[in-house]
Design an enzyme around this catalytic site. Structure first.
Site, short mmCIF file in Angstrom:
data_model
loop_
_atom_site.label_atom_id
_atom_site.label_comp_id
_atom_site.label_asym_id
_atom_site.label_seq_id
_atom_site.Cartn_x
_atom_site.Cartn_y
_atom_site.Cartn_z
N SER A 116 -88.77 32.68 -22.49
CA SER A 116 -89.38 31.50 -21.89
C SER A 116 -88.54 30.29 -22.31
O SER A 116 -87.75 30.39 -23.26
CB SER A 116 -90.80 31.36 -22.44
OG SER A 116 -91.32 30.07 -22.25
N LYS A 146 -91.36 34.36 -28.44
CA LYS A 146 -90.31 34.12 -27.44
C LYS A 146 -88.97 33.75 -28.10
O LYS A 146 -87.91 34.00 -27.53
CB LYS A 146 -90.76 33.04 -26.45
CG LYS A 146 -91.95 33.45 -25.57
CD LYS A 146 -91.69 34.70 -24.76
CE LYS A 146 -92.75 34.99 -23.72
NZ LYS A 146 -92.53 36.27 -23.03
N ASP A 193 -100.64 50.34 -23.10
CA ASP A 193 -100.61 49.08 -23.86
C ASP A 193 -99.26 48.98 -24.56
O ASP A 193 -98.87 49.88 -25.31
CB ASP A 193 -101.75 49.09 -24.88
CG ASP A 193 -101.95 47.73 -25.53
OD1 ASP A 193 -100.95 46.99 -25.72
OD2 ASP A 193 -103.10 47.41 -25.86
N TYR A 234 -96.93 32.23 -29.35
CA TYR A 234 -96.15 32.39 -28.11
C TYR A 234 -94.70 32.01 -28.36
O TYR A 234 -93.76 32.75 -28.06
CB TYR A 234 -96.77 31.54 -27.00
CG TYR A 234 -96.18 31.81 -25.63
CD1 TYR A 234 -96.70 32.80 -24.81
CD2 TYR A 234 -95.09 31.07 -25.15
CE1 TYR A 234 -96.15 33.06 -23.54
CE2 TYR A 234 -94.55 31.31 -23.89
CZ TYR A 234 -95.08 32.30 -23.09
OH TYR A 234 -94.54 32.56 -21.85
N1 LIG Z 1 -95.74 32.27 -15.76
C1 LIG Z 1 -94.99 31.44 -16.47
O1 LIG Z 1 -95.06 30.20 -16.33
C2 LIG Z 1 -93.98 32.00 -17.45
C3 LIG Z 1 -92.96 31.14 -17.92
C4 LIG Z 1 -92.02 31.64 -18.81
C5 LIG Z 1 -92.10 32.96 -19.23
N2 LIG Z 1 -93.10 33.76 -18.77
C6 LIG Z 1 -93.12 35.16 -19.23
O2 LIG Z 1 -92.92 35.98 -18.08
C7 LIG Z 1 -93.47 37.29 -18.34
C8 LIG Z 1 -94.27 37.74 -17.14
O3 LIG Z 1 -95.42 36.92 -17.01
P1 LIG Z 1 -96.05 36.50 -15.59
O4 LIG Z 1 -95.73 35.09 -15.36
O5 LIG Z 1 -95.68 37.50 -14.56
O6 LIG Z 1 -97.62 36.57 -15.94
P2 LIG Z 1 -98.74 37.65 -15.56
O7 LIG Z 1 -99.91 37.36 -16.42
O8 LIG Z 1 -98.95 37.66 -14.08
O9 LIG Z 1 -98.06 39.05 -15.93
C9 LIG Z 1 -98.01 39.56 -17.24
C10 LIG Z 1 -98.40 41.04 -17.18
O10 LIG Z 1 -98.34 41.59 -18.50
C11 LIG Z 1 -99.48 42.45 -18.66
N3 LIG Z 1 -99.81 42.65 -20.07
C12 LIG Z 1 -100.41 41.76 -20.91
N4 LIG Z 1 -100.64 42.33 -22.10
C13 LIG Z 1 -100.16 43.60 -22.03
C14 LIG Z 1 -100.11 44.69 -22.94
N5 LIG Z 1 -100.65 44.60 -24.19
N6 LIG Z 1 -99.53 45.84 -22.55
C15 LIG Z 1 -99.02 45.98 -21.29
N7 LIG Z 1 -99.07 44.98 -20.36
C16 LIG Z 1 -99.63 43.81 -20.74
C17 LIG Z 1 -100.58 41.74 -17.89
O11 LIG Z 1 -101.67 42.60 -17.57
C18 LIG Z 1 -99.83 41.22 -16.65
O12 LIG Z 1 -99.84 42.15 -15.60
C19 LIG Z 1 -94.26 37.15 -19.64
O13 LIG Z 1 -93.53 37.67 -20.72
C20 LIG Z 1 -94.43 35.64 -19.78
O14 LIG Z 1 -94.63 35.26 -21.13
C21 LIG Z 1 -94.03 33.31 -17.89
#
Ligand SMILES: NC(=O)c1ccc[n+]([C@@H]2O[C@H](COP(=O)([O-])OP(=O)(O)OC[C@H]3O[C@@H](n4cnc5c(N)ncnc54)[C@H](O)[C@@H]3O)[C@@H](O)[C@H]2O)c1
Length: 276
Positions: free
Chosen positions: A155, A177, A75, A173
């Site tokens: 983000s 960010k 975590d 969020y």
């Molecule tokens: N998907 C979007 O539209 C988007 C846009 C901008 C930024 N982001 C950012 O990109 C990053 C990656 O997200 P994604 O799109 O791959 O989504 P995702 O949900 O597929 O991946 C996020 C991963 O983080 C893990 N996670 C969550 N809480 C955790 C914790 N406490 N400890 C360890 N791991 C943990 C989840 O299990 C998951 O595998 C994130 O920081 C997200 O905020 C995403």
């Protein structure tokens, strides 16, 4: 010769989505991978987080790409657990060059979003969790004496406020960010003399399980004005970038091509932030 041949990368949130995409691509380009994921749900988050099976699939894909990987369940909110995974991985691979603080949650849907705990959880995972990932890693990157590259995934919500309902989850969020930009700016100055570069990457909507899920679909139906505001100026098929689009920018920044880029908020946003 790969673009990150012989290097070692540490990635949080590696079980799926962007984290998996970065891991596989860096392995294809010659890096060994150390990574972790919580592989458990979060009570403030309506959609499911990654599973142990997802993590095993990332391991399989990295190995299929010819890479070595040390990955475990941990975590990001637990500094000792993060440090343990990292040190075990460095024990195997002997060095650390690249850090991708990528783990995240989007606690903005469902009734949970209205609770103060959603603000707290967003900040714990995506601000304190980034601190844990980066601070566990810095001594190891420094001790190599070869420089390095640290990238924090923020983000578009780390640059502009956008239009939102302003629920505690979405506020958390955006606060997290934006907060990581402060970590990035401070550390990029501190670490520059040692050729360790620190940047944030700011994607617009990405086709990962974070948004490609039933809960988010319901949320944008409930708040059509928010959905309207998620449009990008550049045409993007289906309105969402692919994870590999973000990986392309990450690879540029961590490779030699990015050797003079530090202290930057690098957008991968199809024009989103410029338009607002
Ligand atoms: N998907 C979007 O539209 C988007 C846009 C901008 C930024 N982001 C950012 O990109 C990053 C990656 O997200 P994604 O799109 O791959 O989504 P995702 O949900 O597929 O991946 C996020 C991963 O983080 C893990 N996670 C969550 N809480 C955790 C914790 N406490 N400890 C360890 N791991 C943990 C989840 O299990 C998951 O595998 C994130 O920081 C997200 O905020 C995403």
């Amino acid at each position: 010769m790969g673009r990150v041949e012989g290097k070692v990368a540490f990635i949080s949130g590696i079980a799926r989505g962007q984290g998996r995409s970065h891991a596989v691509r860096l392995a294809e380009e010659g890096a060994s991978i150390i990574g972790f994921d919580v592989c458990a749900d979060n009570p403030q988050v309506e959609y499911p987080l990654a599973t142990r099976e997802d993590l095993d699939e990332t391991i399989r894909l990295v190995e299929k790409a010819g890479g070595r990987i040390h990955a475990a369940v941990a975590d990001v909110r637990d500094f000792d657990a993060v440090q343990q995974v990292l040190e075990a991985g460095i024990g195997e691979f002997g060095r650390l060059d690249i850090v991708l603080a990528n783990a995240g949650i989007m606690p903005i849907t469902g009734d949970e979003r209205l609770q103060r705990e959603s603000f707290v959880s967003a900040v714990e995972v995506m601000l304190i969790g980034v601190y844990n990932t980066v601070y566990a890693a810095i001594p190891h990157v420094r001790s190599g004496g070869r420089g390095g590259s640290i990238i924090i995934t923020s983000s578009t919500n780390g640059i502009v406020g956008g239009i939102s309902e302003g629920n505690p989850g979405v506020t958390g969020y955006s606060a997290a960010k934006h907060g990581v930009v402060g970590i990035m700016r401070t550390l990029s100055n501190t670490l520059a003399p040692e050729s360790i570069r620190v940047n944030t990457v700011h994607p617009t909507g990405v086709n990962s399980p974070m948004v490609a899920n039933e809960a988010f679909g319901r949320y944008v139906q409930q708040f059509p004005e928010i959905a309207e505001n998620l449009q990008n100026p550049l045409p993007v098929p289906n309105g969402l970038l692919e994870c590999s689009d973000v990986t392309d920018t990450i690879l540029h920044l961590v490779s030699d091509a990015g050797k003079y880029v530090t202290g930057q908020t690098v957008v991968v946003d199809a024009g989103f932030t410029n338009y607002r």
